[in-house]
Design an enzyme around this catalytic site. Structure first.
Site, PDB file in Angstrom:
ATOM      1  N   HIS A  76       9.272   8.402  14.535  1.00 27.18           N
ATOM      2  CA  HIS A  76       8.154   7.527  14.137  1.00 27.18           C
ATOM      3  C   HIS A  76       6.846   8.324  14.038  1.00 27.18           C
ATOM      4  CE1 HIS A  76       7.002   3.026  14.063  1.00 27.18           C
ATOM      5  NE2 HIS A  76       6.107   3.725  13.382  1.00 27.18           N
ATOM      6  N   GLN A  77       6.858   9.317  13.172  1.00 26.11           N
ATOM      7  CA  GLN A  77       5.676  10.166  13.034  1.00 26.11           C
ATOM      8  C   GLN A  77       5.059  10.141  11.646  1.00 26.11           C
ATOM      9  OE1 GLN A  77       7.925  14.186  13.434  1.00 26.11           O
ATOM     10  NE2 GLN A  77       6.252  14.650  12.030  1.00 26.11           N
ATOM     11  N   ALA A  78       5.554   9.229  10.788  1.00 28.08           N
ATOM     12  CA  ALA A  78       5.054   9.226   9.405  1.00 28.08           C
ATOM     13  C   ALA A  78       3.545   9.011   9.340  1.00 28.08           C
ATOM     14  CB  ALA A  78       5.774   8.167   8.582  1.00 28.08           C
ATOM     15  N   PHE A  79       3.009   8.275  10.317  1.00 28.33           N
ATOM     16  CA  PHE A  79       1.566   7.976  10.298  1.00 28.33           C
ATOM     17  C   PHE A  79       0.730   9.151  10.800  1.00 28.33           C
ATOM     18  CE2 PHE A  79       0.425   7.711  14.792  1.00 28.33           C
ATOM     19  CZ  PHE A  79       1.690   7.776  15.361  1.00 28.33           C
ATOM     20  N   ASP A  99      12.681   7.552   9.955  1.00 30.86           N
ATOM     21  CA  ASP A  99      11.553   7.826  10.842  1.00 30.86           C
ATOM     22  C   ASP A  99      11.439   6.719  11.884  1.00 30.86           C
ATOM     23  OD1 ASP A  99       9.206   9.327  11.646  1.00 30.86           O
ATOM     24  OD2 ASP A  99       8.022   7.649  10.878  1.00 30.86           O
ATOM     25  N   SER A 107       9.827   2.443   7.545  1.00 31.38           N
ATOM     26  CA  SER A 107       9.115   1.180   7.749  1.00 31.38           C
ATOM     27  C   SER A 107       9.332   0.621   9.156  1.00 31.38           C
ATOM     28  CB  SER A 107       9.516   0.178   6.678  1.00 31.38           C
ATOM     29  OG  SER A 107       8.629  -0.898   6.690  1.00 31.38           O
ATOM     30  N   ARG A 108      10.452  -0.048   9.381  1.00 34.51           N
ATOM     31  CA  ARG A 108      10.794  -0.521  10.715  1.00 34.51           C
ATOM     32  C   ARG A 108      12.308  -0.416  10.872  1.00 34.51           C
ATOM     33  NH1 ARG A 108       6.388   0.331  11.897  1.00 34.51           N
ATOM     34  NH2 ARG A 108       4.780  -1.067  12.711  1.00 34.51           N
ATOM     35  N   ARG A 166       0.821  -1.219   0.000  1.00 32.18           N
ATOM     36  CA  ARG A 166       0.000   0.000   0.000  1.00 32.18           C
ATOM     37  C   ARG A 166       0.855   1.270   0.000  1.00 32.18           C
ATOM     38  NH1 ARG A 166      -3.805  -3.591   3.030  1.00 32.18           N
ATOM     39  NH2 ARG A 166      -1.960  -3.949   4.274  1.00 32.18           N
ATOM     40  N   ILE A 167       1.848   1.334   0.894  1.00 35.73           N
ATOM     41  CA  ILE A 167       2.645   2.562   1.022  1.00 35.73           C
ATOM     42  C   ILE A 167       3.691   2.643  -0.091  1.00 35.73           C
ATOM     43  CG2 ILE A 167       4.288   3.802   2.503  1.00 35.73           C
ATOM     44  CD1 ILE A 167       2.764   2.477   4.921  1.00 35.73           C
ATOM     45  N   GLU A 199      14.290   1.956  18.877  1.00 36.29           N
ATOM     46  CA  GLU A 199      13.433   3.111  19.168  1.00 36.29           C
ATOM     47  C   GLU A 199      12.520   2.915  20.364  1.00 36.29           C
ATOM     48  OE1 GLU A 199      11.162   3.304  15.401  1.00 36.29           O
ATOM     49  OE2 GLU A 199       9.383   2.799  16.581  1.00 36.29           O
TER      50      GLU A 199
HETATM   51  P1  NAD Z   1       1.779  -3.749   2.947  1.00 37.11           P
HETATM   52  O1  NAD Z   1       1.567  -5.052   3.634  1.00 37.11           O
HETATM   53  O2  NAD Z   1       0.661  -3.173   2.144  1.00 37.11           O
HETATM   54  O3  NAD Z   1       3.063  -3.837   1.993  1.00 37.11           O
HETATM   55  C1  NAD Z   1       4.242  -4.477   2.367  1.00 37.11           C
HETATM   56  C2  NAD Z   1       4.874  -4.987   1.083  1.00 37.11           C
HETATM   57  O4  NAD Z   1       6.157  -5.550   1.426  1.00 37.11           O
HETATM   58  C3  NAD Z   1       4.053  -6.097   0.410  1.00 37.11           C
HETATM   59  O5  NAD Z   1       3.886  -5.807  -0.965  1.00 37.11           O
HETATM   60  C4  NAD Z   1       4.890  -7.350   0.610  1.00 37.11           C
HETATM   61  O6  NAD Z   1       4.769  -8.300  -0.442  1.00 37.11           O
HETATM   62  C5  NAD Z   1       6.286  -6.733   0.653  1.00 37.11           C
HETATM   63  N1  NAD Z   1       7.291  -7.627   1.216  1.00 37.11           N
HETATM   64  C6  NAD Z   1       7.132  -8.594   2.161  1.00 37.11           C
HETATM   65  N2  NAD Z   1       8.299  -9.226   2.356  1.00 37.11           N
HETATM   66  C7  NAD Z   1       9.204  -8.653   1.520  1.00 37.11           C
HETATM   67  C8  NAD Z   1      10.572  -8.882   1.238  1.00 37.11           C
HETATM   68  N3  NAD Z   1      11.241  -9.845   1.882  1.00 37.11           N
HETATM   69  N4  NAD Z   1      11.183  -8.091   0.319  1.00 37.11           N
HETATM   70  C9  NAD Z   1      10.494  -7.128  -0.340  1.00 37.11           C
HETATM   71  N5  NAD Z   1       9.194  -6.878  -0.124  1.00 37.11           N
HETATM   72  C10 NAD Z   1       8.559  -7.639   0.797  1.00 37.11           C
HETATM   73  O7  NAD Z   1       2.247  -2.747   4.109  1.00 37.11           O
HETATM   74  P2  NAD Z   1       2.171  -1.147   4.063  1.00 37.11           P
HETATM   75  O8  NAD Z   1       0.869  -0.713   4.629  1.00 37.11           O
HETATM   76  O9  NAD Z   1       2.607  -0.671   2.744  1.00 37.11           O
HETATM   77  O10 NAD Z   1       3.286  -0.809   5.162  1.00 37.11           O
HETATM   78  C11 NAD Z   1       4.659  -1.053   4.916  1.00 37.11           C
HETATM   79  C12 NAD Z   1       5.419  -0.940   6.212  1.00 37.11           C
HETATM   80  O11 NAD Z   1       5.372   0.427   6.666  1.00 37.11           O
HETATM   81  C13 NAD Z   1       4.770  -1.726   7.374  1.00 37.11           C
HETATM   82  O12 NAD Z   1       5.295  -3.003   7.432  1.00 37.11           O
HETATM   83  C14 NAD Z   1       5.106  -0.925   8.609  1.00 37.11           C
HETATM   84  O13 NAD Z   1       6.213  -1.535   9.236  1.00 37.11           O
HETATM   85  C15 NAD Z   1       5.518   0.448   8.070  1.00 37.11           C
HETATM   86  N6  NAD Z   1       4.698   1.539   8.603  1.00 37.11           N
HETATM   87  C16 NAD Z   1       5.329   2.594   9.181  1.00 37.11           C
HETATM   88  C17 NAD Z   1       4.592   3.667   9.650  1.00 37.11           C
HETATM   89  C18 NAD Z   1       5.258   4.872  10.275  1.00 37.11           C
HETATM   90  O14 NAD Z   1       4.570   5.683  10.910  1.00 37.11           O
HETATM   91  N7  NAD Z   1       6.562   5.061  10.128  1.00 37.11           N
HETATM   92  C19 NAD Z   1       3.206   3.639   9.558  1.00 37.11           C
HETATM   93  C20 NAD Z   1       2.587   2.530   8.941  1.00 37.11           C
HETATM   94  C21 NAD Z   1       3.336   1.489   8.459  1.00 37.11           C
END
Ligand code: NAD
Length: 337
Positions: free
Chosen positions: A296-299, A259, A234-235, A154-155, A264
């Site tokens: 960690h404020q992207a959301f 972020d 992401s993480r 999604r992101i 953290e």
């Molecule tokens: P999502 O599940 O829609 O997308 C994750 C993508 O990663 C999927 O397409 C999946 O197939 C892919 N993936 C899985 N394993 C993989 C690998 N080994 N190599 C490459 N790609 C791989 O998730 P999303 O909603 O897009 O969120 C992505 C990440 O963003 C989340 O996992 C979360 O940790 C992080 N996040 C951070 C914040 C923030 O505030 N900083 C907020 C929301 C989410």
């Protein structure tokens, strides 16, 4: 249903209270983060609500279940902090907010990239001191750069699309599942190795799993381009922090925008401005002029907070009504250790 909300901040209280007007749950707001020491504060609440850095290991889940908790509702998408196998063993369903506003995170990731590469954060600090000199603030156009997007869910898909169609970047992608829509607009899926060999900027959008933990380590940095820019919203543990610091010291890495940070949980979401931080790696990161860190404020947008609050409470209502839990984490979410 009574819901014990751990790690409550003012904005959680505000948005959950507003959303709860449509649900009528009894919200018990607790300030401490959930861990082994604070778990008894749930005090048998049938539902508990937790966030990204709350600790939901087997011991915590056992304490909660023994006291009467029957469902864990995460007010976030990521669930790497939950021992899902233990939750299943205890018969404790874990629900989450799989999607709230991917735009919130995607826009922030691009914002971080622009701020870092155009040195906007440094310019702002200068201007506040009436220093209008431009030396040291030279950036680069994003247009025409080769960007690697790891994880095009999604992101990541939004980031990839915006960089390609909005900024005119060449976008390479890496994912275990390829998107035909992204391929159709000219985004090319390549191996992780090729992506790191070619991309000038790499932005991380995959979940943290045993397979992705430390996906950026010494070897990857050594094999990457010399002027690599890394963005991680992401993480934190996707990056080996020690390797990152070595890459910055050796000038192999051009810049880093984070972020999220590996350790953290000990820092983020709290005001520690009067404390001594004893995380030497984190403190070292902050000394680099080409590193930009946010907590960690992207959301954190109004739209996302509204969406998170609504889905978090709706998930509990579904459970209370005995309906199928559409956002439940199932056995396929458990990663082998
Ligand atoms: P999502 O599940 O829609 O997308 C994750 C993508 O990663 C999927 O397409 C999946 O197939 C892919 N993936 C899985 N394993 C993989 C690998 N080994 N190599 C490459 N790609 C791989 O998730 P999303 O909603 O897009 O969120 C992505 C990440 O963003 C989340 O996992 C979360 O940790 C992080 N996040 C951070 C914040 C923030 O505030 N900083 C907020 C929301 C989410």
């Amino acid at each position: 249903m009574r819901i014990a909300v751990f790690g409550t901040k003012r904005y959680d209280r505000q948005y959950l209270t507003e959303a709860n007007a449509g649900f009528g749950h009894e919200l018990l707001f607790l300030e401490p983060r959930l861990d082994r020491v604070t778990a008894p504060l749930a005090d048998g609440a049938p539902a508990i609500c937790a966030f990204v850095n709350d600790q939901l290991d087997a011991a915590v889940l056992e304490t909660l279940a023994a006291a009467g908790t029957r469902i864990v509702s995460l007010r976030c998408a990521g669930y790497n902090n939950v021992d899902l196998a233990a939750a299943q063993r205890l018969g404790l369903p874990v629900v989450r907010v799989p999607a709230y506003s991917p735009h919130a995170v995607a826009e922030f990731a691009i914002g971080l990239l622009l701020a870092l590469d155009r040195k906007i954060h440094r310019a702002w600090a200068r201007v506040r001191e009436n220093n209008f000199a431009l030396d040291g603030l030279i950036g680069r156009n994003l247009h025409g750069r080769c960007v690697g997007v790891i994880g095009t869910g999604r992101i990541g898909a939004l980031v990839a699309r915006t960089l390609k169609l909005g900024f005119g970047c060449e976008v390479l992608a890496s994912d275990v599942a390829e998107s035909a829509e992204l391929a159709a607009i000219g985004i090319r899926y390549v191996s992780r190795e090729e992506l790191f060999a070619r991309a000038e900027i790499v932005t991380l959008h995959c979940p943290l799993t045993p397979d992705t933990r430390h996906m950026i380590d010494d070897a990857v940095i050594a094999a990457a381009r010399d002027d690599l820019v890394i963005v991680n919203t992401s993480r934190g543990a996707l990056i080996d922090t020690r390797a990152l610091i070595a890459g910055l010291k050796s000038k192999k890495i051009r810049g880093v925008a984070l972020d999220v940070y590996e350790q953290e949980a000990d820092l983020f979401f709290e005001d520690l401005s009067n404390e001594i931080i004893d995380d030497d790696d984190f403190q070292r990161l902050l000394t680099f002029p080409n590193v930009l860190v946010t907590g960690h404020q992207a959301f954190l947008t109004e739209e996302a907070l509204r969406g998170i609050a609504h889905t978090t409470l709706a998930n509990v209502s579904e459970f209370e009504a005995g309906r199928p839990l559409v956002n439940q984490l199932g056995p396929h979410h458990v990663h082998p250790k």
